[in-house]
Design a protein around this motif. Structure first.
Motif, PDB file in Angstrom:
ATOM      1  N   ALA A  13      -2.708  -5.932  -7.673  1.00 44.69           N
ATOM      2  CA  ALA A  13      -2.500  -6.969  -5.994  1.00 44.69           C
ATOM      3  C   ALA A  13      -0.485  -6.859  -6.739  1.00 44.69           C
ATOM      4  O   ALA A  13       0.432  -7.030  -5.838  1.00 44.69           O
ATOM      5  CB  ALA A  13      -2.608  -8.639  -6.568  1.00 44.69           C
ATOM      6  N   THR A  14       0.027  -7.458  -8.183  1.00 46.59           N
ATOM      7  CA  THR A  14       1.464  -6.922  -8.317  1.00 46.59           C
ATOM      8  C   THR A  14       2.188  -5.460  -7.601  1.00 46.59           C
ATOM      9  O   THR A  14       2.657  -5.295  -6.739  1.00 46.59           O
ATOM     10  CB  THR A  14       1.533  -6.943 -10.055  1.00 46.59           C
ATOM     11  N   ALA A  15       0.975  -4.509  -7.823  1.00 47.38           N
ATOM     12  CA  ALA A  15       1.411  -3.241  -7.644  1.00 47.38           C
ATOM     13  C   ALA A  15       1.517  -3.139  -6.051  1.00 47.38           C
ATOM     14  O   ALA A  15       2.877  -2.613  -5.654  1.00 47.38           O
ATOM     15  CB  ALA A  15       0.852  -2.019  -8.433  1.00 47.38           C
ATOM     16  N   MET A  16       0.707  -4.049  -5.291  1.00 48.13           N
ATOM     17  CA  MET A  16       0.473  -3.356  -3.852  1.00 48.13           C
ATOM     18  C   MET A  16       1.680  -4.469  -3.285  1.00 48.13           C
ATOM     19  O   MET A  16       2.466  -3.327  -2.038  1.00 48.13           O
ATOM     20  CB  MET A  16      -0.301  -3.790  -3.208  1.00 48.13           C
ATOM     21  N   PHE A  17       2.210  -5.948  -3.498  1.00 49.09           N
ATOM     22  CA  PHE A  17       2.731  -6.170  -3.179  1.00 49.09           C
ATOM     23  C   PHE A  17       4.499  -5.732  -3.320  1.00 49.09           C
ATOM     24  O   PHE A  17       4.945  -5.709  -2.506  1.00 49.09           O
ATOM     25  CB  PHE A  17       2.687  -7.477  -3.680  1.00 49.09           C
ATOM     26  N   LEU A  18       4.691  -4.884  -4.675  1.00 52.43           N
ATOM     27  CA  LEU A  18       6.057  -4.414  -4.803  1.00 52.43           C
ATOM     28  C   LEU A  18       5.775  -3.084  -3.839  1.00 52.43           C
ATOM     29  O   LEU A  18       7.365  -2.943  -3.418  1.00 52.43           O
ATOM     30  CB  LEU A  18       5.463  -4.832  -6.227  1.00 52.43           C
ATOM     31  N   GLN A  19       4.967  -2.373  -3.761  1.00 48.49           N
ATOM     32  CA  GLN A  19       4.773  -1.383  -2.930  1.00 48.49           C
ATOM     33  C   GLN A  19       5.321  -1.432  -1.562  1.00 48.49           C
ATOM     34  O   GLN A  19       5.810  -0.532  -0.720  1.00 48.49           O
ATOM     35  CB  GLN A  19       3.999  -0.537  -3.318  1.00 48.49           C
ATOM     36  N   HIS A  20       4.219  -2.410  -0.521  1.00 45.38           N
ATOM     37  CA  HIS A  20       4.524  -2.272   0.754  1.00 45.38           C
ATOM     38  C   HIS A  20       4.306  -3.948   1.109  1.00 45.38           C
ATOM     39  O   HIS A  20       4.084  -4.056   2.099  1.00 45.38           O
ATOM     40  CB  HIS A  20       2.174  -2.897   1.143  1.00 45.38           C
ATOM     41  N   GLY A  21       5.318  -4.288   0.558  1.00 43.87           N
ATOM     42  CA  GLY A  21       5.258  -5.884   0.750  1.00 43.87           C
ATOM     43  C   GLY A  21       3.458  -7.059   1.112  1.00 43.87           C
ATOM     44  O   GLY A  21       2.714  -6.274   1.457  1.00 43.87           O
ATOM     45  N   PHE A  22       4.376  -8.110   1.240  1.00 46.96           N
ATOM     46  CA  PHE A  22       3.507  -9.385   1.718  1.00 46.96           C
ATOM     47  C   PHE A  22       2.135  -8.558   2.863  1.00 46.96           C
ATOM     48  O   PHE A  22       1.702  -8.221   2.778  1.00 46.96           O
ATOM     49  CB  PHE A  22       3.516 -10.374   1.513  1.00 46.96           C
ATOM     50  N   GLY A  23       3.095  -8.216   3.857  1.00 43.73           N
ATOM     51  CA  GLY A  23       2.305  -7.805   4.941  1.00 43.73           C
ATOM     52  C   GLY A  23       1.656  -6.587   4.845  1.00 43.73           C
ATOM     53  O   GLY A  23       0.583  -6.626   5.834  1.00 43.73           O
ATOM     54  N   GLY A  24       1.848  -5.496   4.161  1.00 44.34           N
ATOM     55  CA  GLY A  24       1.335  -4.253   4.305  1.00 44.34           C
ATOM     56  C   GLY A  24       0.085  -5.061   3.082  1.00 44.34           C
ATOM     57  O   GLY A  24      -0.532  -2.980   3.025  1.00 44.34           O
ATOM     58  N   ALA A  25       0.507  -5.447   2.319  1.00 45.12           N
ATOM     59  CA  ALA A  25      -0.671  -5.802   1.210  1.00 45.12           C
ATOM     60  C   ALA A  25      -2.254  -5.859   1.458  1.00 45.12           C
ATOM     61  O   ALA A  25      -2.163  -6.865   1.283  1.00 45.12           O
ATOM     62  CB  ALA A  25      -0.521  -5.937  -0.185  1.00 45.12           C
ATOM     63  N   SER A  26      -2.965  -4.868   1.701  1.00 39.68           N
ATOM     64  CA  SER A  26      -4.168  -5.690   2.101  1.00 39.68           C
ATOM     65  C   SER A  26      -4.847  -6.320   0.847  1.00 39.68           C
ATOM     66  O   SER A  26      -5.397  -5.350  -0.195  1.00 39.68           O
ATOM     67  CB  SER A  26      -5.096  -4.871   3.081  1.00 39.68           C
ATOM     68  N   LEU A  27      -6.584  -6.895   1.325  1.00 34.55           N
ATOM     69  CA  LEU A  27      -7.258  -7.264  -0.219  1.00 34.55           C
ATOM     70  C   LEU A  27      -8.292  -6.032  -0.073  1.00 34.55           C
ATOM     71  O   LEU A  27      -8.602  -5.731  -1.264  1.00 34.55           O
ATOM     72  CB  LEU A  27      -7.718  -8.698   0.889  1.00 34.55           C
ATOM     73  N   GLU A  28      -8.328  -5.341   0.702  1.00 28.41           N
ATOM     74  CA  GLU A  28      -9.022  -4.216   0.398  1.00 28.41           C
ATOM     75  C   GLU A  28      -8.671  -2.887  -0.073  1.00 28.41           C
ATOM     76  O   GLU A  28      -8.812  -3.027  -1.291  1.00 28.41           O
ATOM     77  CB  GLU A  28      -9.671  -3.619   2.645  1.00 28.41           C
ATOM     78  N   ARG A  29      -7.572  -3.121   0.286  1.00 24.62           N
ATOM     79  CA  ARG A  29      -6.682  -1.931  -0.461  1.00 24.62           C
ATOM     80  C   ARG A  29      -6.397  -2.767  -1.678  1.00 24.62           C
ATOM     81  O   ARG A  29      -6.403  -1.496  -2.959  1.00 24.62           O
ATOM     82  CB  ARG A  29      -5.594  -1.843   0.090  1.00 24.62           C
ATOM     83  N   ILE A  30      -6.284  -3.970  -1.963  1.00 30.89           N
ATOM     84  CA  ILE A  30      -6.107  -4.225  -3.751  1.00 30.89           C
ATOM     85  C   ILE A  30      -7.396  -4.411  -4.286  1.00 30.89           C
ATOM     86  O   ILE A  30      -7.585  -4.185  -5.818  1.00 30.89           O
ATOM     87  CB  ILE A  30      -5.580  -5.538  -3.342  1.00 30.89           C
ATOM     88  N   ALA A  31      -8.507  -4.384  -3.973  1.00 33.44           N
ATOM     89  CA  ALA A  31      -9.763  -4.550  -4.539  1.00 33.44           C
ATOM     90  C   ALA A  31      -9.930  -2.768  -4.507  1.00 33.44           C
ATOM     91  O   ALA A  31     -10.791  -2.803  -5.868  1.00 33.44           O
ATOM     92  CB  ALA A  31     -10.780  -4.982  -3.455  1.00 33.44           C
ATOM     93  N   GLU A  32      -9.589  -2.083  -4.199  1.00 28.87           N
ATOM     94  CA  GLU A  32      -9.648  -0.787  -4.576  1.00 28.87           C
ATOM     95  C   GLU A  32      -9.178  -0.395  -6.014  1.00 28.87           C
ATOM     96  O   GLU A  32      -9.718   0.482  -6.495  1.00 28.87           O
ATOM     97  CB  GLU A  32      -9.905   0.123  -2.925  1.00 28.87           C
ATOM     98  N   ALA A  33      -8.073  -0.553  -5.906  1.00 30.93           N
ATOM     99  CA  ALA A  33      -6.590  -0.059  -6.833  1.00 30.93           C
ATOM    100  C   ALA A  33      -7.329  -0.576  -7.804  1.00 30.93           C
ATOM    101  O   ALA A  33      -7.163  -0.540  -8.663  1.00 30.93           O
ATOM    102  CB  ALA A  33      -5.368  -0.644  -6.328  1.00 30.93           C
ATOM    103  N   ALA A  34      -7.564  -2.114  -7.429  1.00 29.86           N
ATOM    104  CA  ALA A  34      -8.412  -3.088  -9.015  1.00 29.86           C
ATOM    105  C   ALA A  34      -9.711  -2.467  -9.300  1.00 29.86           C
ATOM    106  O   ALA A  34      -9.762  -2.302 -10.990  1.00 29.86           O
ATOM    107  CB  ALA A  34      -8.286  -4.340  -9.170  1.00 29.86           C
ATOM    108  N   GLY A  35     -10.282  -1.379  -8.856  1.00 36.61           N
ATOM    109  CA  GLY A  35     -11.959  -1.044  -9.121  1.00 36.61           C
ATOM    110  C   GLY A  35     -12.761  -1.863  -9.185  1.00 36.61           C
ATOM    111  O   GLY A  35     -13.937  -2.144  -9.530  1.00 36.61           O
ATOM    112  N   ALA A  36     -12.312  -2.551  -8.343  1.00 37.06           N
ATOM    113  CA  ALA A  36     -12.977  -4.217  -8.264  1.00 37.06           C
ATOM    114  C   ALA A  36     -13.767  -4.359  -6.829  1.00 37.06           C
ATOM    115  O   ALA A  36     -13.263  -3.590  -5.906  1.00 37.06           O
ATOM    116  CB  ALA A  36     -12.906  -5.494  -8.364  1.00 37.06           C
ATOM    117  N   GLY A  37     -15.280  -4.493  -6.314  1.00 32.88           N
ATOM    118  CA  GLY A  37     -15.933  -4.822  -5.348  1.00 32.88           C
ATOM    119  C   GLY A  37     -14.921  -5.990  -4.157  1.00 32.88           C
ATOM    120  O   GLY A  37     -14.169  -6.740  -4.565  1.00 32.88           O
TER     121      GLY A  37
END
Length: 206
Positions: A13-37
């Motif tokens: 989540a930290t990496a996604m927020f930093l890279q894409h901002g709050f609006g661009g960071a989706s929960l789905e992308r964060i879950a995928e990046a974390a290797g979690a369902g």
């Protein structure tokens, strides 16, 4: 393990927020990046704001550990210098400054982010430093005097942290090189704490 999953999610989540901002960071992308369902993530967080709050809280907790690691036997002035210097150094890390810049950039579209960040970060830091100040004297006080001492300590912690943090944070947000600002931390902290001591604001706790 549950703790490992939590850390992976917060790291992603930290990496996604930093890279894409709050609006661009989706929960789905964060879950995928974390290797979690997605189900795992949704079972832990009610939404993206709740997840961002946990990211900020984790950063804050890492910083606040340093408050309580300061030598208990040290003079209050020395403890305040050590604690605030370490807090500001942590605040001026690339990660934390990146998150603050994200909040500032996204504030017009997501106004709740500023309050969320303040509640999870600034307020908790003030409370921790206020507790350290109030507990320093070790004098036995009745309930009324104890309450007054805590209020005084909270006001003092707020003024001290604002005086120390605000100028350095403003420099960082205006784009000044972080390494240059970090080089000024020690002198700035010592000078500011010394001004509070000279003004007599710490006297009730000494």
């Amino acid at each position: 393990m549950a703790g490992d999953v939590e850390e992976r999610i917060l790291d992603a989540a930290t990496a996604m927020f930093l890279q894409h901002g709050f609006g661009g960071a989706s929960l789905e992308r964060i879950a995928e990046a974390a290797g979690a369902g997605k189900a795992t993530l949704y079972s832990r967080y009610s939404g993206k704001e709740a997840l961002f709050s946990e990211v900020v809280k984790r950063n804050c907790e890492r910083s606040l550990r340093l408050v309580f690691d300061a030598p208990q036997s040290a003079e209050l002035q020395q403890r305040l210098v050590l604690v605030t210097q370490t807090l500001v150094t942590r605040l001026l890390s690339d990660e934390v400054i990146g998150l603050i810049r994200m909040v500032v950039a996204d504030a017009p579209r997501f106004p709740s982010l500023a309050k969320l960040t303040s509640d999870a970060g600034r307020s908790r830091a003030i409370d921790a430093v206020a507790t350290m100040i109030a507990d320093h004297s070790g004098r036995a006080l009745d309930a009324r005097a104890q309450a007054a001492s805590k209020r005084h300590a909270h006001a003092l912690a707020t003024q001290l942290l604002d005086a120390i943090v605000s100028p350095m944070l403003m420099r960082a947000l205006m784009g000044e090189e972080l390494d240059v600002i970090r080089g000024d931390i020690r002198a700035h902290v010592k000078q500011t704490v010394a001004l509070f001591v000279a003004a007599g604001t710490l006297k009730p706790f000494l």
